[in-house]
Structures are given as C-alpha cells and as structure tokens.
Design an enzyme around this catalytic site. Structure first.
Site, short mmCIF file in Angstrom:
data_model
loop_
_atom_site.label_atom_id
_atom_site.label_comp_id
_atom_site.label_asym_id
_atom_site.label_seq_id
_atom_site.Cartn_x
_atom_site.Cartn_y
_atom_site.Cartn_z
N VAL A 1 -9.58 20.44 26.52
CA VAL A 1 -10.05 21.81 26.76
C VAL A 1 -11.53 21.75 26.39
O VAL A 1 -11.88 21.68 25.22
CB VAL A 1 -9.28 22.85 25.92
CG1 VAL A 1 -9.87 24.24 26.12
CG2 VAL A 1 -7.79 22.84 26.30
N PRO A 2 -12.40 21.71 27.40
CA PRO A 2 -13.80 21.29 27.18
C PRO A 2 -14.72 22.32 26.53
O PRO A 2 -15.70 22.78 27.13
CB PRO A 2 -14.25 20.94 28.59
CG PRO A 2 -13.47 21.86 29.47
CD PRO A 2 -12.12 21.97 28.80
N CYS A 3 -14.45 22.63 25.28
CA CYS A 3 -15.31 23.58 24.55
C CYS A 3 -16.71 23.00 24.36
O CYS A 3 -17.66 23.75 24.16
CB CYS A 3 -14.69 23.98 23.23
SG CYS A 3 -14.34 22.62 22.11
N HIS A 4 -16.84 21.68 24.46
CA HIS A 4 -18.16 21.06 24.33
C HIS A 4 -19.09 21.43 25.49
O HIS A 4 -20.30 21.26 25.39
CB HIS A 4 -18.04 19.53 24.20
CG HIS A 4 -17.39 18.88 25.38
ND1 HIS A 4 -16.02 18.84 25.55
CD2 HIS A 4 -17.92 18.25 26.46
CE1 HIS A 4 -15.74 18.21 26.68
NE2 HIS A 4 -16.87 17.84 27.25
#
Length: 156
Positions: free
Chosen positions: A118-121
């Site tokens: 889950v690409p919170c970056h």
C-alpha cells in the site's frame, strides 16, 4: 498468524499473515532473516523480492490489513497511485471528498500496515517535499528513486 523476516535493500521486512491474507509488512533496521518462509507468506515474500529486483510494479497477493473503515478507505485510495507517480495529501483528501480531513488522511497514511504494497511512500507534501514517513525519510527517498521511470542521480 505466521511471521517471516526477509532481507531487503532497506532493512529486514517483517511479513505477518495467515490463510486470510497478509496483515502486516513492516521494515526493521536489522534482525534475523528467516531460513524458512511459511507457505501462507511465500507469495508475498516472492513478490517483495521481485519488487526490489525491479521485476514487479504491482502486488496481487491476498491482503488483510486491519484498520478502521476510514483507514481502509484511505489505504484503498493509496492503492490507486500508479507506480512511479506521487500525489499530495491534499490530492488524497480531495479524492475522498473532504479537504478538511487532511490530518486524518495523514494519520491513516502513517498507520498503513502494508509497507510498500500500500504505497504510502508515494504521498508527498503539496509543495513537492518529502514529508513524514514511518520508515524514515531516507527509505522514502530510496523507494521513490527505485520507482522513478527515468534513471536520475536524485529526485530530492
């Protein structure tokens, strides 16, 4: 619940899950790497390795992150951010329909239990700056450069 530890370029990834899916992927600065990966975690471990080896841009193993309904909504919005792209916290809040919820969105982003998947970056400040990242800003920078569509010396 099964757990495995996988060596990555950014530290040791801790993967937790069961037959219902992966509930947690986090990064540790160091730790013992698992000699055996439990069967229910093998696909996630394999896909993470492929990601770090530059062979994967999406993840399709079974996920089962635990969070509130609002957190799940934010995490689902994060899943829509394309590989190699970034959005701001304000972009996410607009997508969810409430620009006043920016702090709540940032908080949910920070509680994301599935590191990288889950690409919170991929969420940055409205001004384009790197902003808080639970794994450390140096990891966020590395991930964004790893996903950059063109080879550059540095994005930030």
């Amino acid at each position: 619940m099964e757990t495995a530890y996988l060596k990555t370029p950014l530290g040791v990834a801790k993967i937790c899950g069961d037959e219902n899916g992966i509930t947690e992927i986090s990064v540790l600065d160091n730790g013992e790497v698992s000699k055996q990966i439990p069967a229910v975690l093998k696909e996630a471990a394999s896909q993470l390795q492929d990601y770090f080896n530059g062979k994967r841009t999406t993840f399709d193993f079974k996920r089962n992150p635990q969070g509130t309904q609002f957190q799940q909504k934010v995490w689902n919005a994060l899943l829509e951010i394309p590989f190699g792209k970034t959005v701001s916290y304000m972009d996410i809040t607009k997508k969810l329909g409430d620009v006043k919820a920016i702090r709540a969105v940032a908080s949910a982003n920070g509680k994301n239990p599935l590191w990288i998947v889950v690409p919170c970056h991929r969420v940055i400040g409205t001004d384009g700056s790197l902003t808080g990242y639970a794994g450390g800003l140096w990891r966020k920078k590395w991930l964004l450069e790893h996903e950059s569509p063109s080879a550059q010396q540095s994005l930030f």
